[in-house]
Design a protein around this motif. Structure first.
Motif, PDB file in Angstrom:
ATOM      1  N   GLN A 111       0.622  -1.405   0.197  1.00  0.00           N
ATOM      2  CA  GLN A 111      -0.019  -0.122  -0.004  1.00  0.00           C
ATOM      3  C   GLN A 111       1.432   1.305  -0.552  1.00  0.00           C
ATOM      4  N   TYR A 112       2.225   1.252   0.607  1.00  0.00           N
ATOM      5  CA  TYR A 112       2.631   2.412   0.730  1.00  0.00           C
ATOM      6  C   TYR A 112       4.527   2.803   0.265  1.00  0.00           C
ATOM      7  N   PHE A 113       4.396   1.965  -0.708  1.00  0.00           N
ATOM      8  CA  PHE A 113       6.003   1.550  -1.188  1.00  0.00           C
ATOM      9  C   PHE A 113       6.448   0.405  -2.219  1.00  0.00           C
ATOM     10  N   HIS A 114       6.568   0.661  -2.760  1.00  0.00           N
ATOM     11  CA  HIS A 114       7.203  -0.210  -4.374  1.00  0.00           C
ATOM     12  C   HIS A 114       8.945  -0.703  -4.423  1.00  0.00           C
ATOM     13  N   LEU A 115       9.338  -1.624  -4.632  1.00  0.00           N
ATOM     14  CA  LEU A 115      10.146  -2.080  -5.063  1.00  0.00           C
ATOM     15  C   LEU A 115      10.447  -2.724  -6.870  1.00  0.00           C
ATOM     16  N   GLY A 116      11.536  -2.359  -7.230  1.00  0.00           N
ATOM     17  CA  GLY A 116      10.990  -2.352  -9.269  1.00  0.00           C
ATOM     18  C   GLY A 116      12.616  -2.730  -9.324  1.00  0.00           C
ATOM     19  N   GLY A 117      12.298  -4.240 -10.775  1.00  0.00           N
ATOM     20  CA  GLY A 117      13.615  -3.864 -11.344  1.00  0.00           C
ATOM     21  C   GLY A 117      13.411  -3.348 -12.973  1.00  0.00           C
ATOM     22  N   ARG A 118      14.059  -3.670 -13.719  1.00  0.00           N
ATOM     23  CA  ARG A 118      14.559  -2.875 -15.513  1.00  0.00           C
ATOM     24  C   ARG A 118      15.321  -3.813 -16.088  1.00  0.00           C
ATOM     25  N   ALA A 119      14.928  -4.313 -16.623  1.00  0.00           N
ATOM     26  CA  ALA A 119      15.541  -4.495 -17.765  1.00  0.00           C
ATOM     27  C   ALA A 119      15.560  -4.432 -19.009  1.00  0.00           C
ATOM     28  N   GLY A 120      16.616  -4.286 -20.067  1.00  0.00           N
ATOM     29  CA  GLY A 120      16.194  -4.491 -22.091  1.00  0.00           C
ATOM     30  C   GLY A 120      17.181  -3.204 -22.698  1.00  0.00           C
ATOM     31  N   ALA A 144      23.607   3.768 -31.204  1.00  0.00           N
ATOM     32  CA  ALA A 144      24.512   2.430 -30.942  1.00  0.00           C
ATOM     33  C   ALA A 144      23.676   2.050 -29.809  1.00  0.00           C
ATOM     34  N   TYR A 145      23.463   0.514 -29.690  1.00  0.00           N
ATOM     35  CA  TYR A 145      22.383  -0.327 -29.192  1.00  0.00           C
ATOM     36  C   TYR A 145      23.559  -0.653 -28.235  1.00  0.00           C
ATOM     37  N   ASN A 146      22.335  -0.555 -27.062  1.00  0.00           N
ATOM     38  CA  ASN A 146      23.723  -1.847 -25.132  1.00  0.00           C
ATOM     39  C   ASN A 146      22.408  -2.060 -24.295  1.00  0.00           C
ATOM     40  N   PRO A 147      22.741  -3.229 -24.178  1.00  0.00           N
ATOM     41  CA  PRO A 147      21.528  -3.356 -22.553  1.00  0.00           C
ATOM     42  C   PRO A 147      21.059  -2.259 -21.599  1.00  0.00           C
ATOM     43  N   TYR A 148      20.611  -2.472 -21.076  1.00  0.00           N
ATOM     44  CA  TYR A 148      20.613  -1.733 -19.729  1.00  0.00           C
ATOM     45  C   TYR A 148      19.905  -2.979 -18.183  1.00  0.00           C
ATOM     46  N   ALA A 149      19.997  -2.919 -17.342  1.00  0.00           N
ATOM     47  CA  ALA A 149      19.581  -2.929 -16.184  1.00  0.00           C
ATOM     48  C   ALA A 149      19.707  -2.170 -14.839  1.00  0.00           C
ATOM     49  N   GLY A 150      18.595  -2.421 -14.256  1.00  0.00           N
ATOM     50  CA  GLY A 150      17.978  -1.237 -12.863  1.00  0.00           C
ATOM     51  C   GLY A 150      17.485  -1.683 -12.122  1.00  0.00           C
ATOM     52  N   ALA A 151      17.467  -1.155 -10.561  1.00  0.00           N
ATOM     53  CA  ALA A 151      16.540  -1.274 -10.323  1.00  0.00           C
ATOM     54  C   ALA A 151      15.745  -0.253  -9.128  1.00  0.00           C
ATOM     55  N   SER A 152      14.512  -0.188  -8.811  1.00  0.00           N
ATOM     56  CA  SER A 152      14.245   0.897  -8.211  1.00  0.00           C
ATOM     57  C   SER A 152      13.100   0.852  -6.646  1.00  0.00           C
ATOM     58  N   ILE A 153      13.275   2.016  -5.929  1.00  0.00           N
ATOM     59  CA  ILE A 153      12.566   1.948  -4.292  1.00  0.00           C
ATOM     60  C   ILE A 153      11.780   3.003  -4.967  1.00  0.00           C
ATOM     61  N   GLY A 154      10.487   3.279  -4.435  1.00  0.00           N
ATOM     62  CA  GLY A 154       9.666   4.082  -4.002  1.00  0.00           C
ATOM     63  C   GLY A 154       8.525   4.537  -2.756  1.00  0.00           C
ATOM     64  N   LEU A 155       7.584   5.359  -2.879  1.00  0.00           N
ATOM     65  CA  LEU A 155       6.479   5.554  -1.790  1.00  0.00           C
ATOM     66  C   LEU A 155       5.573   5.722  -2.898  1.00  0.00           C
ATOM     67  N   ASN A 156       4.485   5.045  -2.290  1.00  0.00           N
ATOM     68  CA  ASN A 156       2.835   5.084  -3.293  1.00  0.00           C
ATOM     69  C   ASN A 156       2.214   5.684  -2.461  1.00  0.00           C
ATOM     70  N   PHE A 157       1.541   6.977  -2.710  1.00  0.00           N
ATOM     71  CA  PHE A 157       0.593   7.734  -2.353  1.00  0.00           C
ATOM     72  C   PHE A 157      -0.468   7.561  -3.532  1.00  0.00           C
ATOM     73  N   GLY A 158      -1.840   6.336  -2.925  1.00  0.00           N
ATOM     74  CA  GLY A 158      -2.552   6.306  -3.821  1.00  0.00           C
ATOM     75  C   GLY A 158      -2.419   5.988  -5.356  1.00  0.00           C
ATOM     76  N   ASN A 161       2.688   8.326  -7.205  1.00  0.00           N
ATOM     77  CA  ASN A 161       5.009   7.237  -6.738  1.00  0.00           C
ATOM     78  C   ASN A 161       4.860   8.170  -7.016  1.00  0.00           C
ATOM     79  N   ILE A 162       6.640   7.760  -5.314  1.00  0.00           N
ATOM     80  CA  ILE A 162       7.580   8.853  -5.856  1.00  0.00           C
ATOM     81  C   ILE A 162       8.653   8.134  -5.988  1.00  0.00           C
ATOM     82  N   SER A 163       9.569   7.920  -6.935  1.00  0.00           N
ATOM     83  CA  SER A 163      10.480   6.104  -7.459  1.00  0.00           C
ATOM     84  C   SER A 163      11.887   7.712  -6.790  1.00  0.00           C
ATOM     85  N   LEU A 164      13.033   6.515  -6.457  1.00  0.00           N
ATOM     86  CA  LEU A 164      14.071   6.898  -6.925  1.00  0.00           C
ATOM     87  C   LEU A 164      14.784   5.310  -7.290  1.00  0.00           C
ATOM     88  N   SER A 165      15.120   5.284  -8.730  1.00  0.00           N
ATOM     89  CA  SER A 165      16.034   4.351  -9.303  1.00  0.00           C
ATOM     90  C   SER A 165      17.303   4.222  -9.552  1.00  0.00           C
TER      91      SER A 165
END
Length: 190
Positions: A111-120, A144-158, A161-165
């Motif tokens: 309800q109040y926070f989230h964690l995330g991952g991404r790749a592409g 130039a084409y390159n792969p990426y990966a990342g992570a994020s954490i954030g707060l939810n307000f309905g 959301n606000i995230s740091l990634s």
């Protein structure tokens, strides 16, 4: 603070996403959702000209994701530019990058926070202008084409959301040439 046209577009897209969120939520299939996030951040990029070094600069853009939290399709457009001044030739090097990322993301939400991952994969279009003895040369680099990966954490307000990634763009199978993008984003989505 003066905003150029592209920054105004990102800002207005964020406000437009807030007003269209209610209407769009009714058109999605059950169990799916979307996120729209204007982005702003700091990145450290590898430069090979005039000598190998790292450059830190600000970046901005817009990210869109659609699908269930477990596995969503995402697309992100971002732009950044920097100018380096030297005491010897070339005296000035200006680099402008436009990037498009397409990939998958996964989120765990409470309800109040989230964690995330991404790749592409990221496509980068770079233009470098060098000034030597008052003469400016423009060099448009191949995409130039390159792969990426990342992570994020954030707060939810309905639905907001606000995230740091943090995202790493891997270049030439060499960790020291990787780009590091650290962003803060405020998004809206269901």
């Amino acid at each position: 603070m003066k905003l150029n046209t592209a920054k105004w577009i990102v800002l207005l897209a964020g406000f437009a996403s807030a007003s269209s969120a209610g209407a769009a939520s009714f058109t999605l299939a059950k169990g799916t959702g979307y996120r729209i996030e204007p982005l702003y951040g700091i990145e450290t990029v590898y430069r090979d000209y005039p000598s190998p070094h790292l450059q830190t600069r600000s970046m901005y853009g817009l990210r869109f994701a659609i699908g269930p939290d477990l596995l969503s399709l995402e697309a992100e457009y971002s732009k950044a530019s920097d100018t380096e001044d030297y005491s010897t030739a070339p005296e000035k090097v200006k680099t402008e990058d436009e990037r498009l990322k397409v990939g998958l993301s996964s989120f765990y939400r409470t309800q109040y926070f989230h964690l995330g991952g991404r790749a592409g994969a990221q496509a980068t279009k770079s233009v470098r202008e060098t000034t030597t003895s008052g003469v400016t040369t423009r060099d448009e680099r191949p995409i130039a084409y390159n792969p990426y990966a990342g992570a994020s954490i954030g707060l939810n307000f309905g639905p907001v959301n606000i995230s740091l990634s943090s995202t790493v763009v891997f270049r030439d199978n060499d960790w020291e040439k990787s780009d590091f993008q650290n962003m803060i984003s405020a998004g809206i989505g269901y």
